[in-house]
Design a protein around this motif. Sequence first.
Motif, PDB file in Angstrom:
ATOM      1  N   ALA A  17       6.772   0.876   0.568  1.00 48.45           N
ATOM      2  CA  ALA A  17       7.390   1.580  -0.551  1.00 48.45           C
ATOM      3  C   ALA A  17       7.341   0.733  -1.820  1.00 48.45           C
ATOM      4  O   ALA A  17       7.173  -0.488  -1.771  1.00 48.45           O
ATOM      5  CB  ALA A  17       8.839   1.935  -0.218  1.00 48.45           C
ATOM      6  N   GLU A  18       7.506   1.395  -2.963  1.00 47.26           N
ATOM      7  CA  GLU A  18       7.552   0.710  -4.244  1.00 47.26           C
ATOM      8  C   GLU A  18       8.892  -0.006  -4.415  1.00 47.26           C
ATOM      9  O   GLU A  18       9.881   0.298  -3.724  1.00 47.26           O
ATOM     10  CB  GLU A  18       7.377   1.713  -5.390  1.00 47.26           C
ATOM     11  N   ARG A  19       8.931  -0.935  -5.373  1.00 49.14           N
ATOM     12  CA  ARG A  19      10.167  -1.630  -5.751  1.00 49.14           C
ATOM     13  C   ARG A  19      10.231  -1.649  -7.269  1.00 49.14           C
ATOM     14  O   ARG A  19       9.203  -1.570  -7.937  1.00 49.14           O
ATOM     15  CB  ARG A  19      10.169  -3.050  -5.180  1.00 49.14           C
ATOM     16  N   LYS A  30       9.999  -7.711  -0.997  1.00 45.68           N
ATOM     17  CA  LYS A  30       8.539  -7.724  -0.858  1.00 45.68           C
ATOM     18  C   LYS A  30       8.155  -7.616   0.613  1.00 45.68           C
ATOM     19  O   LYS A  30       7.230  -6.874   0.990  1.00 45.68           O
ATOM     20  CB  LYS A  30       7.965  -9.018  -1.453  1.00 45.68           C
ATOM     21  N   VAL A  31       8.891  -8.332   1.458  1.00 46.36           N
ATOM     22  CA  VAL A  31       8.639  -8.294   2.899  1.00 46.36           C
ATOM     23  C   VAL A  31       9.287  -7.073   3.535  1.00 46.36           C
ATOM     24  O   VAL A  31       8.632  -6.277   4.227  1.00 46.36           O
ATOM     25  CB  VAL A  31       9.152  -9.584   3.583  1.00 46.36           C
ATOM     26  N   LEU A  32      10.580  -6.890   3.294  1.00 44.23           N
ATOM     27  CA  LEU A  32      11.349  -5.876   4.010  1.00 44.23           C
ATOM     28  C   LEU A  32      10.959  -4.447   3.633  1.00 44.23           C
ATOM     29  O   LEU A  32      11.013  -3.546   4.482  1.00 44.23           O
ATOM     30  CB  LEU A  32      12.841  -6.079   3.757  1.00 44.23           C
ATOM     31  N   ILE A  33      10.610  -4.224   2.379  1.00 40.44           N
ATOM     32  CA  ILE A  33      10.334  -2.863   1.921  1.00 40.44           C
ATOM     33  C   ILE A  33       8.854  -2.641   1.637  1.00 40.44           C
ATOM     34  O   ILE A  33       8.261  -1.667   2.107  1.00 40.44           O
ATOM     35  CB  ILE A  33      11.173  -2.538   0.663  1.00 40.44           C
ATOM     36  N   ASP A  34       8.248  -3.520   0.872  1.00 38.83           N
ATOM     37  CA  ASP A  34       6.839  -3.346   0.526  1.00 38.83           C
ATOM     38  C   ASP A  34       5.957  -3.466   1.767  1.00 38.83           C
ATOM     39  O   ASP A  34       5.169  -2.565   2.085  1.00 38.83           O
ATOM     40  CB  ASP A  34       6.458  -4.391  -0.525  1.00 38.83           C
ATOM     41  N   TRP A  35       6.076  -4.535   2.504  1.00 39.38           N
ATOM     42  CA  TRP A  35       5.196  -4.761   3.661  1.00 39.38           C
ATOM     43  C   TRP A  35       5.587  -3.917   4.861  1.00 39.38           C
ATOM     44  O   TRP A  35       4.734  -3.317   5.502  1.00 39.38           O
ATOM     45  CB  TRP A  35       5.201  -6.239   4.040  1.00 39.38           C
ATOM     46  N   MET A  55       0.845  -1.192   0.000  1.00 43.32           N
ATOM     47  CA  MET A  55       0.000   0.000   0.000  1.00 43.32           C
ATOM     48  C   MET A  55       0.881   1.244   0.000  1.00 43.32           C
ATOM     49  O   MET A  55       1.654   1.482   0.920  1.00 43.32           O
ATOM     50  CB  MET A  55      -0.889   0.019   1.242  1.00 43.32           C
ATOM     51  N   LEU A  56       0.784   2.031  -1.076  1.00 46.69           N
ATOM     52  CA  LEU A  56       1.564   3.254  -1.168  1.00 46.69           C
ATOM     53  C   LEU A  56       0.950   4.320  -0.269  1.00 46.69           C
ATOM     54  O   LEU A  56      -0.275   4.497  -0.244  1.00 46.69           O
ATOM     55  CB  LEU A  56       1.617   3.742  -2.615  1.00 46.69           C
ATOM     56  N   LEU A  57       1.800   5.038   0.441  1.00 46.56           N
ATOM     57  CA  LEU A  57       1.338   6.006   1.432  1.00 46.56           C
ATOM     58  C   LEU A  57       1.179   7.392   0.837  1.00 46.56           C
ATOM     59  O   LEU A  57       1.873   7.781  -0.108  1.00 46.56           O
ATOM     60  CB  LEU A  57       2.337   6.066   2.585  1.00 46.56           C
ATOM     61  N   SER A  58       0.278   8.192   1.433  1.00 45.04           N
ATOM     62  CA  SER A  58       0.188   9.607   1.104  1.00 45.04           C
ATOM     63  C   SER A  58       1.419  10.319   1.646  1.00 45.04           C
ATOM     64  O   SER A  58       2.160   9.775   2.476  1.00 45.04           O
ATOM     65  CB  SER A  58      -1.077  10.208   1.721  1.00 45.04           C
ATOM     66  N   ARG A  59       1.616  11.556   1.211  1.00 40.82           N
ATOM     67  CA  ARG A  59       2.796  12.303   1.669  1.00 40.82           C
ATOM     68  C   ARG A  59       2.730  12.522   3.185  1.00 40.82           C
ATOM     69  O   ARG A  59       3.737  12.413   3.882  1.00 40.82           O
ATOM     70  CB  ARG A  59       2.903  13.647   0.935  1.00 40.82           C
ATOM     71  N   SER A  60       1.540  12.833   3.721  1.00 45.75           N
ATOM     72  CA  SER A  60       1.422  13.031   5.170  1.00 45.75           C
ATOM     73  C   SER A  60       1.623  11.723   5.927  1.00 45.75           C
ATOM     74  O   SER A  60       2.198  11.720   7.027  1.00 45.75           O
ATOM     75  CB  SER A  60       0.057  13.641   5.515  1.00 45.75           C
ATOM     76  N   ALA A  61       1.189  10.613   5.341  1.00 46.05           N
ATOM     77  CA  ALA A  61       1.386   9.318   5.996  1.00 46.05           C
ATOM     78  C   ALA A  61       2.860   8.925   6.022  1.00 46.05           C
ATOM     79  O   ALA A  61       3.323   8.282   6.975  1.00 46.05           O
ATOM     80  CB  ALA A  61       0.564   8.246   5.286  1.00 46.05           C
ATOM     81  N   ILE A  62       3.606   9.318   4.994  1.00 40.62           N
ATOM     82  CA  ILE A  62       5.056   9.072   4.989  1.00 40.62           C
ATOM     83  C   ILE A  62       5.714   9.844   6.131  1.00 40.62           C
ATOM     84  O   ILE A  62       6.561   9.309   6.862  1.00 40.62           O
ATOM     85  CB  ILE A  62       5.672   9.479   3.633  1.00 40.62           C
TER      86      ILE A  62
END
Length: 219
Positions: free
Chosen positions: A176-178, A167-172, A1-8
Amino acid sequence: MLLSRSAIQELYTKRIDRYGSFIAAFQSPQGMQALLQRSHLLRAGLRVLDAGCGFGMVTFALLEALRGRNLDYETIHAFDLTPAMLARFHSELEICGVTRVQLQQADVLALETLPPSWTDYDLILSASMLEYLPKQDFPRALAGLRARLALDGHILVMITRKTPETKVLIDWWWHAERYTKNELLRAFDEGGFRTPVFRRFPWRYFCLNRANYVVEAHA
């Protein structure tokens, strides 16, 4: 799930210490320093922009790499989306007695908010930031950074590689995107860069090579 700028901003405010532990476990600071120290891009008198600087991992790696090669720099500017990251970075600069690094809060998709003098860079560095853009906005961000390079300037981007581990370390974990190599080649081309080259960390940082691409491109 890609985050909004405020969620980041919220994510990296709440998890700032966890993020520090995360990159330390993978030796990201040491790997980045080793990569930069052997790079042909380093020379005396550089104007550098650290795009998406976080709490300064790349800038501190650059300072150590320059020191290791007995080189001085003209300017280092750094921006990030998250105020908490910038506050931590500022504190570390004060602790280390570094006075020639200027910080600014900014969004890579709204670089017009940066000071007018923040341009004509010999080198733009960006690590683990561009993954937080929607993929359709990635070329636009690259084009905006390219516009701030000097005529013969370069960009060096560390960005997450699409693998089962990430997929686990970055996406979940970090939402973030990969990217695949072909996706990066297309994005850099659409962003106006010539002939991107893929670099690698020294062999002892094999985990960083497994999880990331490092892309160097000329303005």
